[in-house]
Design an enzyme around this catalytic site. Sequence first.
Site, PDB file in Angstrom:
ATOM      1  CG  LEU A  25      -1.980  -1.107   1.273  1.00 50.16           C
ATOM      2  CD1 LEU A  25      -2.683  -1.109   2.625  1.00 50.16           C
ATOM      3  CD2 LEU A  25      -2.996  -0.930   0.144  1.00 50.16           C
ATOM      4  N   GLY A  28       7.146   4.240   3.907  1.00 49.32           N
ATOM      5  CA  GLY A  28       7.446   5.468   4.616  1.00 49.32           C
ATOM      6  C   GLY A  28       8.627   5.298   5.529  1.00 49.32           C
ATOM      7  N   GLY A  29       8.885   6.335   6.331  1.00 55.09           N
ATOM      8  CA  GLY A  29      10.033   6.321   7.195  1.00 55.09           C
ATOM      9  C   GLY A  29       9.970   5.273   8.291  1.00 55.09           C
ATOM     10  N   GLY A  31       8.401   2.271   7.905  1.00 57.28           N
ATOM     11  CA  GLY A  31       8.340   0.927   7.344  1.00 57.28           C
ATOM     12  C   GLY A  31       7.335   0.820   6.212  1.00 57.28           C
ATOM     13  CB  VAL A  33       1.632   0.273   4.841  1.00 59.81           C
ATOM     14  CG1 VAL A  33       0.231  -0.161   5.284  1.00 59.81           C
ATOM     15  CG2 VAL A  33       2.206   1.274   5.839  1.00 59.81           C
ATOM     16  CG  ASP A 147       1.748  11.324  12.241  1.00 61.33           C
ATOM     17  OD1 ASP A 147       2.020  12.510  11.963  1.00 61.33           O
ATOM     18  OD2 ASP A 147       2.149  10.364  11.568  1.00 61.33           O
TER      19      ASP A 147
END
Length: 303
Positions: A25, A28-29, A31, A33, A147
Amino acid sequence: MLGGIARLPETGPQRLGPFRLYGVLGRGGTGTVYLGRGAPRRGVRKRTAAVRAVRPELLRDRQMRARLRQETSRIAETVESPFVADALACELDSDHPWIAQAFAPGLPLAALVASYGPLPEMSVRALGGALARALTALHTAGTAHRDLRAENVLLTAERPQVVEHGIALGQPSALPGRAGADLGETVGHGLPARRADDVFSLGAVLVLAATAQQPFAAGALPATRGEIPDLTGVPDALRAPLLACLHKTPEARPDPESLARTLDPSGSADRPAREWLPEPYVHEIRHRTDEARSLTGRRLWGR
């Protein structure tokens, strides 16, 4: 057409915990997804999930792992909101740690705005009502999102949903009154301060949705305590509530429950997205839903 779900690499994991993986999917920083499906624990039905493979170096702190387990459990057991993706399970002590949330079959607000431009006032109001109600549910349960940003707001055919709640691994905060603080730590007034941070972040998300621009020169957060948000392009009727969300004093920001009533008094957020989102948005969301369904061969929605 926005980018689709990437194929699962042959050299990558095929399973994480109880979840069989079907595609990627995003990355990112913290890990990668994955799109997965499985029963998060013995005795419960299988769920389609967004499974994040967390970089182990981010979990070296034992207190951080304990907090993430506690937050996952708290949200899974106590948060009841159609606007919050279900927390399913996590495994943080293995060589391949992961965190799983229910898969929201849609696309990030950030990607849709970047491709198709800002939303009309009606859509921003419905979106704001949904996100404010999501925060109300999280805050009532004794937690915070930590976040909230446009990348973590997914628009689906049914409703908006917030994801990545309670994780905030290594996310720095430059919010007024919180400069240099880590959103994952208890600082200032603890949970009340983090709730106020959530409301500030909600205001920034809605400015982006209404204008396709961030409210501050450096992005969603002010570079200095005195920087004034730029609301150029925000509809006049929305300027006051969004300015209130972005107030530099945390205690002056509105609570999410009253904000939901102000932004979306008629409850438009509860209606299918096709009734309040522009057609290009709806078309992209349908495509993503069909794509994910074809990969898993399963029905994707349902609690």
